[in-house]
Design a protein around this motif. Structure first.
Motif, short mmCIF file in Angstrom:
data_model
loop_
_atom_site.label_atom_id
_atom_site.label_comp_id
_atom_site.label_asym_id
_atom_site.label_seq_id
_atom_site.Cartn_x
_atom_site.Cartn_y
_atom_site.Cartn_z
N ALA A 193 0.82 -1.21 0.00
CA ALA A 193 0.00 0.00 0.00
C ALA A 193 0.85 1.26 0.00
O ALA A 193 0.47 2.28 -0.57
CB ALA A 193 -0.93 -0.01 1.22
N ALA A 194 2.03 1.17 0.64
CA ALA A 194 2.94 2.31 0.68
C ALA A 194 3.84 2.36 -0.55
O ALA A 194 4.68 3.26 -0.66
CB ALA A 194 3.80 2.24 1.93
N ARG A 195 3.69 1.36 -1.46
CA ARG A 195 4.50 1.25 -2.68
C ARG A 195 5.99 1.09 -2.36
O ARG A 195 6.86 1.56 -3.08
CB ARG A 195 4.27 2.45 -3.60
N GLN A 196 6.21 0.44 -1.22
CA GLN A 196 7.58 0.07 -0.84
C GLN A 196 7.83 -1.35 -1.38
O GLN A 196 7.85 -2.34 -0.65
CB GLN A 196 7.72 0.12 0.68
N TRP A 197 8.01 -1.43 -2.68
CA TRP A 197 8.03 -2.73 -3.36
C TRP A 197 9.20 -3.60 -2.92
O TRP A 197 9.04 -4.80 -2.68
CB TRP A 197 8.05 -2.52 -4.87
N LYS A 198 10.38 -3.02 -2.83
CA LYS A 198 11.56 -3.81 -2.43
C LYS A 198 11.42 -4.33 -1.01
O LYS A 198 11.81 -5.46 -0.71
CB LYS A 198 12.82 -2.97 -2.58
N LYS A 199 10.85 -3.50 -0.14
CA LYS A 199 10.65 -3.94 1.24
C LYS A 199 9.62 -5.07 1.29
O LYS A 199 9.76 -6.04 2.05
CB LYS A 199 10.19 -2.77 2.10
N ALA A 200 8.58 -4.97 0.45
CA ALA A 200 7.57 -6.03 0.41
C ALA A 200 8.19 -7.34 -0.08
O ALA A 200 7.91 -8.42 0.47
CB ALA A 200 6.43 -5.61 -0.51
N VAL A 201 9.06 -7.26 -1.12
CA VAL A 201 9.73 -8.47 -1.63
C VAL A 201 10.62 -9.07 -0.57
O VAL A 201 10.65 -10.30 -0.37
CB VAL A 201 10.55 -8.12 -2.90
N ILE A 253 10.36 -8.91 2.72
CA ILE A 253 9.55 -9.57 3.77
C ILE A 253 9.00 -10.89 3.24
O ILE A 253 8.99 -11.91 3.94
CB ILE A 253 8.41 -8.64 4.23
N LEU A 254 8.56 -10.88 1.99
CA LEU A 254 8.00 -12.11 1.40
C LEU A 254 9.03 -13.22 1.31
O LEU A 254 8.74 -14.39 1.58
CB LEU A 254 7.45 -11.80 0.00
N ASP A 255 10.25 -12.86 0.93
CA ASP A 255 11.28 -13.87 0.71
C ASP A 255 11.64 -14.65 1.96
O ASP A 255 12.13 -15.78 1.88
CB ASP A 255 12.55 -13.21 0.14
N ILE A 256 11.41 -14.05 3.15
CA ILE A 256 11.81 -14.73 4.38
C ILE A 256 10.63 -15.43 5.06
O ILE A 256 10.74 -15.89 6.19
CB ILE A 256 12.46 -13.75 5.38
N GLN A 257 9.49 -15.53 4.33
CA GLN A 257 8.32 -16.16 4.90
C GLN A 257 8.22 -17.62 4.45
O GLN A 257 8.52 -17.96 3.31
CB GLN A 257 7.04 -15.42 4.48
N ASP A 258 7.79 -18.45 5.39
CA ASP A 258 7.54 -19.87 5.07
C ASP A 258 6.06 -20.15 4.88
O ASP A 258 5.69 -21.27 4.51
CB ASP A 258 8.08 -20.75 6.21
N ASP A 259 5.23 -19.15 5.15
CA ASP A 259 3.79 -19.34 5.05
C ASP A 259 3.36 -19.21 3.59
O ASP A 259 3.48 -18.15 2.99
CB ASP A 259 3.08 -18.28 5.90
#
Length: 388
Positions: A334-342, A344-350
């Motif tokens: 939502a904040a268009r912080q795309w790199k930060k979103a990627v 966070i996603l990369d370290i998730q196992d869910d």
């Protein structure tokens, strides 16, 4: 004071009618006023009103008039002067002077009535330090003296009504009536209400009394004792002098944490939302040392508040601290912080978080930056949209 043709006539001494002071005037006398220690004769002269000030050294006061009359032998004229002075003294509520006037006139019943009235006023003044003349008993007796029995009745009825409300412990009604009617013992009535609330353990009501009186620190203490930290916080956030008191803020924060009010705040109610946001920084710091297990919940609540306020960027780190990965990813997107979103996603196992890759991929595709998504886990990208 009188007017003779175009002359203003003034008699300063009632025992010397032949001694008259005269001033030429150009109009007509319209009024005589007493203001700021001066006596003025108002004369209408054309379009203007001109004030002629009398010689104050020659204008007799009530006491001077009484002293003068006491030197005179009783006669028809002097008796008339005593009557006039008694009337004026009563109008001015100069009870002791009025009493002396009626004594000179031989009116024993009036002397006794005024003596009891003035004694009552003196007793009230001695007991309370206030003006005894304003007491309902004194005002009622003066109204009876003026044959205004309805007014006397009103004074008694109002006082009895206040006392009745007080006896029935209907304090708010008693105080409202006392305020509306100028009840002379209003402060004592308020103090009695406060003492009764403390004796009966009504901390919330005692806090409301203090708040109405402007004692906000006292109100907060009562609200905290009553287990109402959100109410205490609302008072704190409304007054800057309390915000600057770290001791008070920490006490409110500790009470909020203890009652877990950070979970129960209704986000739809603006005042409660502002209250929680004001206290969260202090609450988090306090929790880190005293209640470490509560930090996660507070961080999530803080993030939720920031999302509600459309501060998505600021909410991301609070959700990360709270371990709320899904909320952190949504806030980042939502904040268009795309790199930060990627990241966070990369370290998730869910696996449930993988759906957000599609939104990120669409963004990078729209700006033709294909390299970012090249090394993303392929099975994530193909879960929902195989053709992408």
């Amino acid at each position: 004071v009188a007017q003779s043709d175009r002359n203003l006539c003034i008699w300063y001494s009632i025992d010397s009618p032949e001694s008259v002071t005269m001033f030429p005037i150009k109009g007509d006398i319209v009024d005589l006023e007493r203001a700021e220690g001066k006596t003025n004769v108002l004369v209408k002269e054309g379009a203007n009103t001109v004030a002629y000030t009398l010689d104050e050294g020659l204008v007799d006061s009530f006491l001077q008039a009484m002293d003068f009359l006491e030197t005179m032998e009783m006669s028809v004229e002097i008796e008339a002067m005593w009557k006039m002075l008694s009337k004026l003294a009563l109008e001015a509520q100069q009870l002791h002077i009025a009493e002396r006037c009626f004594a000179a006139l031989g009116d024993v019943s009036m002397v006794r009535f005024l003596r009891r009235t003035s004694d009552t006023a003196d007793e009230v003044s001695l007991e309370t330090g206030e003006d005894g003349l304003s007491h309902y008993k004194v005002q009622a007796r003066l109204a009876m003296l003026d044959k205004n029995f309805k007014l006397a009745e009103m004074h008694f009825v109002e006082h009895v009504a206040v006392e009745a409300y007080k006896h029935l412990q209907m304090w708010d009604d008693a105080i409202a009536l006392a305020e509306a009617k100028g009840y002379p013992e209003l402060d004592r009535l308020r103090a009695s209400q406060y003492e009764w609330l403390l004796q009966t353990g009504q901390q919330n009501e005692a806090g409301e009394v203090k708040e109405r009186q402007g004692d906000f620190h006292g109100a907060i203490q009562h609200y905290l004792k009553a287990g109402l930290p959100t109410k205490a916080a609302h008072v704190a956030i409304s007054h800057s002098e309390i915000i600057n008191s770290s001791e008070t803020v920490e006490a409110i924060a500790a009470s909020l944490i203890k009652g877990e009010f950070y979970e129960r705040v209704s986000w739809s109610e603006k005042s409660q939302t502002r209250t929680l946001m004001f206290l969260l920084p202090a609450a988090v710091e306090l929790a880190r040392g005293a209640f470490p297990a509560e930090v996660v919940k507070l961080e999530e609540a803080w993030g939720d508040y920031l999302v509600q306020q459309k501060q998505m960027d600021a909410a991301i780190n609070h959700f990360i601290e709270a371990g709320c990965a899904l909320k952190a990813i949504e806030a980042a997107i939502a904040a268009r912080q795309w790199k930060k979103a990627v990241h966070i996603l990369d370290i998730q196992d869910d696996p449930s978080t993988a759906k957000h890759y599609m939104k990120i991929a669409q963004h990078y595709a729209s700006i033709r930056d294909y390299e970012v998504m090249r090394n993303r886990p392929r099975h994530h990208l193909l879960q929902e949209e195989p053709d992408v």
